[in-house]
Motif scaffolding. Structure first.
Motif, short mmCIF file in Angstrom:
data_model
loop_
_atom_site.label_atom_id
_atom_site.label_comp_id
_atom_site.label_asym_id
_atom_site.label_seq_id
_atom_site.Cartn_x
_atom_site.Cartn_y
_atom_site.Cartn_z
N UNK A 58 0.83 -1.20 0.00
CA UNK A 58 0.00 0.00 0.00
C UNK A 58 0.87 1.25 0.00
N UNK A 59 0.25 2.36 -0.38
CA UNK A 59 0.97 3.64 -0.40
C UNK A 59 1.30 4.09 1.01
N UNK A 60 2.45 4.75 1.14
CA UNK A 60 2.84 5.38 2.39
C UNK A 60 3.07 6.86 2.12
N UNK A 61 2.47 7.73 2.89
CA UNK A 61 2.67 9.17 2.75
C UNK A 61 3.57 9.64 3.88
N UNK A 62 4.66 10.30 3.50
CA UNK A 62 5.64 10.75 4.48
C UNK A 62 5.20 12.02 5.19
N UNK A 63 6.10 12.59 5.99
CA UNK A 63 5.75 13.78 6.76
C UNK A 63 5.45 14.98 5.87
N UNK A 64 4.54 15.82 6.35
CA UNK A 64 4.17 17.04 5.61
C UNK A 64 5.21 18.13 5.87
N UNK A 65 5.59 18.80 4.79
CA UNK A 65 6.53 19.91 4.87
C UNK A 65 5.86 21.14 4.27
N UNK A 66 5.98 22.27 4.93
CA UNK A 66 5.35 23.50 4.46
C UNK A 66 6.40 24.43 3.87
N UNK A 67 6.13 24.90 2.65
CA UNK A 67 7.00 25.84 1.96
C UNK A 67 6.35 27.21 2.00
N UNK A 68 7.11 28.22 2.31
CA UNK A 68 6.59 29.58 2.36
C UNK A 68 7.67 30.56 1.88
#
Length: 369
Positions: free
Chosen positions: A96-106
């Motif tokens: 199954x798919x694995x989604x890694x940590x969310x990173x925010x770009x600004x």
């Protein structure tokens, strides 16, 4: 959407972040988020090959992708990022798919458009509609080839040439289904390419073999067997097609390849065996592309903002090609085009080819889970 290929792009360096790709460490290693152009070095530390997407974790919209990242290998993903949230999605084989940590770009520009993934389920209805259209097209083809067969057996060369063109163009409008036709495509519409005997080779059959005979004044009686075989092959294809299936990946891919092939083979007259009707074939190919665009439109419209531009260039290119059709219904051979006519046709078809190219990537079915 930025799609990474298996080459090192200009500017890649050891300072570019290395992103870990595995079941246990998907997307680890992005420690200095920033906006603008950049390269991620994707390193598969897992035990199986994986696909990798850079997505908006809330919407699933894709901003970059790498396919077939082998275990132990590193490949680049080149992207341009605007403000927003991102995460790497790892899709290991047989997992199954694995989604890694969310990173925010600004601190950068507003984010440009990504592409919402197209799934197999998204393509079920377009495929069903397209296969129904191909079935109708094969019915028409069988009727057209029947009229061609009658004309040849009557010994009427003029009627045979006219009905040959009608039937051949009907077949040329079915371009996105050719892979599903299997060996029948070669039997029905094959050329002399790869045949040691050329036009005399016994394996040279179908439309182009008949074209050669009709326009090189072969005895009409001798062409009876050729047209009989063509009619039989068409009937066999018509009977077999309901048990076949058009590959879901072929719809978007062929929309581009049909025009690309026309540019390579029809507009150079490489497939002209005497009729001089390559421009008519190219025009029929565009009808085939239009059919694909029509069935894919519900999928493409929300994902490809430039679709209206494709529509405009389709109309423009169709009009340009229609200019090569004479009032009596005959077509100007490629060899008889003036230099400005040739330049105009080649330029329009080339531009249309470029505008259709993104559709292959956008409509490619992807895993999301």
């Amino acid at each position: 959407m930025g799609i990474a290929f298996a080459v090192w792009p200009d500017g890649a360096s050891a300072q570019d972040p290395e992103i870990q790709i595995s079941r246990s460490a998907c997307g680890q290693g992005w420690t200095d988020p920033k906006a603008g152009p950049q390269i991620f070095n994707l390193h598969n530390t897992g035990a199986v090959t994986s696909e990798v997407d850079l997505i908006d974790p809330k919407s699933g919209v894709i901003y970059g992708e790498v396919e077939g990242l082998g275990t132990g290998t590193t490949r680049p993903m080149s992207v341009t990022l605007g403000n927003g949230s991102y995460a790497f999605r790892c899709l290991p084989e047989d997992s199954s798919a694995i989604v890694g940590p969310t990173t925010t770009v600004s601190g950068g520009a507003e984010r440009g458009p990504g592409v919402a993934a197209v799934t197999q389920n998204d393509l079920l209805q377009p495929l069903k509609v397209y296969e129904a259209k191909v079935t109708q097209g094969l019915d028409t083809l069988a009727t057209d080839v029947g009229a061609l067969k009658d004309a040849v057996h009557r010994g009427d060369r003029g009627a045979s040439e006219s009905t040959w063109l009608t039937a051949h163009l009907t077949y040329e409008r079915l371009g996105a289904a050719y892979d599903a036709f299997g060996d029948s495509d070669g039997a029905i519409n094959g050329t002399t390419a790869g045949l040691p005997g050329g036009t005399s080779d016994p394996d040279f059959t179908g439309f182009h073999r008949l074209e050669y005979g009709l326009w090189h004044n072969e005895d009409m009686g001798s062409l009876g067997g050729v047209v009989d075989q063509l009619a039989s092959d068409v009937q066999d294809l018509r009977a077999a097609f309901p048990r076949s299936q058009v590959d879901s990946n072929d719809l978007g891919l062929r929309a581009h390849e049909i025009v690309e092939n026309a540019l390579q083979f029809e507009l150079t007259a490489k497939t002209d065996y005497g009729s001089g009707t390559n421009l008519a074939t190219t025009r029929a190919n565009l009808d085939g592309v239009q059919t694909v665009l029509d069935v894919l439109r519900p999928v493409l419209a929300p994902r490809y903002p430039q679709l209206s531009g494709v529509d405009s260039w389709m109309q423009r290119t169709e009009t340009t090609l229609d200019g090569a059709c004479k009032p009596d219904g005959s077509w100007t051979p490629v060899s008889a085009l003036t230099a400005p006519q040739r330049q105009k046709i080649n330029a329009d078809v080339s531009e249309l080819t470029e505008r259709l190219a993104p559709i292959a990537a956008i409509a490619e079915p992807r895993r999301v889970s």
